[in-house]
Design a protein around this motif. Sequence first.
Motif, mmCIF file in Angstrom:
data_model
loop_
_atom_site.group_PDB
_atom_site.id
_atom_site.type_symbol
_atom_site.label_atom_id
_atom_site.label_comp_id
_atom_site.label_asym_id
_atom_site.label_seq_id
_atom_site.Cartn_x
_atom_site.Cartn_y
_atom_site.Cartn_z
ATOM 1 N N SER A 1 0.885 -1.008 0.316
ATOM 2 C CA SER A 1 -0.380 0.128 0.301
ATOM 3 C C SER A 1 1.431 1.232 -0.062
ATOM 4 N N SER A 2 2.204 1.161 -0.173
ATOM 5 C CA SER A 2 2.963 2.654 0.567
ATOM 6 C C SER A 2 4.248 2.373 -0.025
ATOM 7 N N GLY A 3 5.178 2.877 -0.211
ATOM 8 C CA GLY A 3 6.294 2.956 -0.340
ATOM 9 C C GLY A 3 6.913 1.839 -1.882
ATOM 10 N N VAL B 1 -1.858 -3.310 6.265
ATOM 11 C CA VAL B 1 -2.468 -3.189 7.433
ATOM 12 C C VAL B 1 -3.719 -2.641 6.775
ATOM 13 N N GLN B 2 -3.266 -1.055 6.115
ATOM 14 C CA GLN B 2 -3.469 -0.092 5.286
ATOM 15 C C GLN B 2 -4.010 -0.289 3.692
ATOM 16 N N PRO B 3 -5.031 0.319 3.581
ATOM 17 C CA PRO B 3 -5.334 0.603 2.128
ATOM 18 C C PRO B 3 -4.024 1.159 1.180
ATOM 19 N N ASP C 1 -2.627 -8.296 8.497
ATOM 20 C CA ASP C 1 -1.357 -8.235 9.481
ATOM 21 C C ASP C 1 0.029 -9.133 9.333
ATOM 22 N N THR C 2 0.614 -8.831 8.728
ATOM 23 C CA THR C 2 1.706 -9.930 8.027
ATOM 24 C C THR C 2 2.395 -10.731 9.700
ATOM 25 N N SER C 3 2.170 -10.019 10.590
ATOM 26 C CA SER C 3 3.216 -11.055 11.467
ATOM 27 C C SER C 3 2.033 -12.276 12.166
ATOM 28 N N ARG C 4 0.218 -11.946 11.852
ATOM 29 C CA ARG C 4 -0.109 -13.447 11.895
ATOM 30 C C ARG C 4 -0.117 -13.710 11.054
ATOM 31 N N PRO D 1 6.952 -10.664 -0.435
ATOM 32 C CA PRO D 1 7.329 -10.654 0.467
ATOM 33 C C PRO D 1 7.410 -9.514 0.955
ATOM 34 N N ASN D 2 6.712 -8.081 1.023
ATOM 35 C CA ASN D 2 7.665 -6.933 1.404
ATOM 36 C C ASN D 2 7.306 -6.033 2.961
ATOM 37 N N ALA D 3 6.586 -6.047 3.053
ATOM 38 C CA ALA D 3 5.963 -5.777 4.409
ATOM 39 C C ALA D 3 7.278 -6.059 5.053
ATOM 40 N N GLY D 4 7.730 -5.001 5.812
ATOM 41 C CA GLY D 4 8.821 -4.607 6.995
ATOM 42 C C GLY D 4 8.441 -3.382 7.973
ATOM 43 N N ILE D 5 9.312 -2.992 9.014
ATOM 44 C CA ILE D 5 9.475 -2.183 9.357
ATOM 45 C C ILE D 5 10.393 -1.991 10.558
ATOM 46 N N GLY D 6 10.691 -0.611 10.960
ATOM 47 C CA GLY D 6 12.296 -0.335 10.928
ATOM 48 C C GLY D 6 12.439 -1.021 12.714
ATOM 49 N N ALA E 1 16.670 -9.275 11.186
ATOM 50 C CA ALA E 1 15.809 -9.660 10.628
ATOM 51 C C ALA E 1 16.163 -9.944 9.034
ATOM 52 N N LYS E 2 16.345 -8.732 8.628
ATOM 53 C CA LYS E 2 17.329 -8.803 7.085
ATOM 54 C C LYS E 2 18.010 -9.840 6.856
ATOM 55 N N HIS E 3 19.386 -9.823 7.457
ATOM 56 C CA HIS E 3 20.049 -10.916 7.518
ATOM 57 C C HIS E 3 18.971 -12.342 7.368
ATOM 58 N N PRO F 1 7.623 6.697 2.262
ATOM 59 C CA PRO F 1 7.478 7.411 3.378
ATOM 60 C C PRO F 1 7.252 6.922 4.325
ATOM 61 N N ALA F 2 8.300 5.754 5.028
ATOM 62 C CA ALA F 2 8.738 5.235 6.019
ATOM 63 C C ALA F 2 9.842 6.647 6.141
ATOM 64 N N LEU F 3 10.668 6.619 5.640
ATOM 65 C CA LEU F 3 11.599 7.411 6.017
ATOM 66 C C LEU F 3 10.952 8.712 5.982
ATOM 67 N N ARG F 4 10.535 8.843 5.533
ATOM 68 C CA ARG F 4 9.499 10.561 5.425
ATOM 69 C C ARG F 4 9.566 10.817 6.841
HETATM 70 N N1 LIG Z 1 12.549 2.214 2.713
HETATM 71 C C1 LIG Z 1 13.836 1.707 2.929
HETATM 72 O O1 LIG Z 1 15.163 3.211 2.730
HETATM 73 C C2 LIG Z 1 14.516 0.903 2.726
HETATM 74 C C3 LIG Z 1 15.339 0.246 2.101
HETATM 75 C C4 LIG Z 1 15.757 -0.805 2.562
HETATM 76 C C5 LIG Z 1 14.382 -1.968 2.439
HETATM 77 N N2 LIG Z 1 13.315 -1.663 2.475
HETATM 78 C C6 LIG Z 1 12.354 -2.412 3.322
HETATM 79 O O2 LIG Z 1 10.846 -2.532 2.172
HETATM 80 C C7 LIG Z 1 10.170 -2.564 2.383
HETATM 81 C C8 LIG Z 1 9.457 -1.584 2.391
HETATM 82 O O3 LIG Z 1 9.175 -0.583 3.116
HETATM 83 P P1 LIG Z 1 8.938 0.967 2.748
HETATM 84 O O4 LIG Z 1 10.274 1.911 2.696
HETATM 85 O O5 LIG Z 1 8.820 0.986 1.382
HETATM 86 O O6 LIG Z 1 7.702 1.202 3.811
HETATM 87 P P2 LIG Z 1 6.346 1.991 3.851
HETATM 88 O O7 LIG Z 1 6.213 1.901 5.280
HETATM 89 O O8 LIG Z 1 6.747 3.255 3.156
HETATM 90 O O9 LIG Z 1 5.734 0.846 3.300
HETATM 91 C C9 LIG Z 1 5.848 -0.154 4.052
HETATM 92 C C10 LIG Z 1 4.403 -0.748 3.864
HETATM 93 O O10 LIG Z 1 4.520 -1.962 5.006
HETATM 94 C C11 LIG Z 1 2.846 -2.324 5.621
HETATM 95 N N3 LIG Z 1 2.951 -2.686 6.621
HETATM 96 C C12 LIG Z 1 3.883 -3.090 7.672
HETATM 97 N N4 LIG Z 1 3.655 -3.871 8.950
HETATM 98 C C13 LIG Z 1 2.749 -4.631 8.393
HETATM 99 C C14 LIG Z 1 2.610 -6.017 9.022
HETATM 100 N N5 LIG Z 1 2.576 -6.196 9.923
HETATM 101 N N6 LIG Z 1 0.829 -6.582 7.876
HETATM 102 C C15 LIG Z 1 0.950 -5.668 6.488
HETATM 103 N N7 LIG Z 1 1.707 -4.809 5.909
HETATM 104 C C16 LIG Z 1 2.263 -4.216 6.766
HETATM 105 C C17 LIG Z 1 2.350 -0.393 5.882
HETATM 106 O O11 LIG Z 1 1.414 -0.609 6.042
HETATM 107 C C18 LIG Z 1 3.226 0.007 5.033
HETATM 108 O O12 LIG Z 1 1.878 0.315 3.692
HETATM 109 C C19 LIG Z 1 10.169 -2.861 4.049
HETATM 110 O O13 LIG Z 1 10.749 -4.138 4.012
HETATM 111 C C20 LIG Z 1 11.444 -2.120 4.566
HETATM 112 O O14 LIG Z 1 12.793 -2.758 5.183
HETATM 113 C C21 LIG Z 1 13.118 -0.173 2.808
#
Ligand SMILES: NC(=O)c1ccc[n+]([C@@H]2O[C@H](COP(=O)([O-])OP(=O)(O)OC[C@H]3O[C@@H](n4cnc5c(N)ncnc54)[C@H](O)[C@@H]3O)[C@@H](O)[C@H]2O)c1
Length: 337
Positions: free
Chosen positions: A55-57, A78-80, A94-97, A120-125, A196-198, A229-232
Amino acid sequence: MTDLSITEADIGKPFPVRGDNVKKQEAIANHVLSRLTNIKGDKLRGKTAVVTGGSSGIGLSIVQKLAASGVKVLVGDVQPLREAVEGVLYMQTDTSRWEDLLSLFKRAVKEWSRIDIVIPNAGIGDRGDFFDKVDESGDPVKPKFDCLSVTLIGQMYTVKLAMHYMRRQVPQGGVIVSTVSRAGYVAESIPVYGAAKHGMVGLMRALRPLTKTWNIRINSIAPGITDTPALRTLPDLVPKLWQSGIPMNTSDDCALAAVFLCANEDYNGNTIFINGGKFREVESGYERHLKDIMGNDKRLSLSREEKKMLGEWIRSMFKMRAETSSKEDIFTPSSKY
Ligand SMILES: NC(=O)c1ccc[n+]([C@@H]2O[C@H](COP(=O)([O-])OP(=O)(O)OC[C@H]3O[C@@H](n4cnc5c(N)ncnc54)[C@H](O)[C@@H]3O)[C@@H](O)[C@H]2O)c1
């Protein structure tokens, strides 16, 4: 390490990277043909995809590029979607579930009867769990490790479900491209995120000799710092980074690498590192340098018989005998993936 020059046209046809000369020449011929005919996305048209965190980034850019290439996409997030993309389906997930992800995959199968691509892309910092946090009595606080739950376990669940459905569908197979990170290779001062990433890079290395048995390709993208948006959410950081000259990516750069890996069947067990909008395949370099790293470990050059013996042992340990072809080397520490 192989620097790659990837453009939109490469999503259509295979790009030559390795293999014997004949195969390479065929690939070059295909590539030139694709440049001439330049039917963007024709390799992916009609395929189906599940994208988590779409949904983002970076995830949203991957969704846009897949949809533009004629792929039917289901987003689990988790968000549209921050921006609607025509024809793309969304399901709150929610991908943790595990239960949420299982429902997401069942929905994809119900819609299309098969799943060709999983991202598989969802990730948080990193939430700083490893740094000094104490309660009122001065005892260390039990860490929550939320980052691991989403960024490692959530992506592992997604890969497991992808393999489950791809193995059972007819024709068998598909492609998985995980969003890993530069932190999957180099992780300074972000311990939980780095773990996590390793972990996801390790998962890919462990699975790549197995997945090919089921016609599944497993690959990763490893973005460096990317303007999303995560970085912003961190005030002023992004403009400062762009000004600093530190290499930065756009989400679109990362999406191009991910969709390239979806479209090009030469790739299994590979990672494309994206840095300042430039692309480099890094797993081949890691393989080449294993002897430097590991020293004279005999397992790096096992004979066919030794590999067979260890493979049999692993097969029986996991009761995989009935599921894998006995001709396949499933124990290939230094593989020709
Ligand atoms: N932005 C960077 O500098 C960077 C660099 C390397 C890797 N990444 C990786 O890229 C991926 C995407 O990150 P991004 O920067 O686009 O972030 P982002 O926040 O813009 O997008 C991440 C999306 O994942 C969703 N999300 C978060 N937790 C979730 C959950 N529990 N279940 C389902 N969806 C969930 C968010 O709602 C969001 O839409 C991540 O795995 C991140 O670790 C990002």
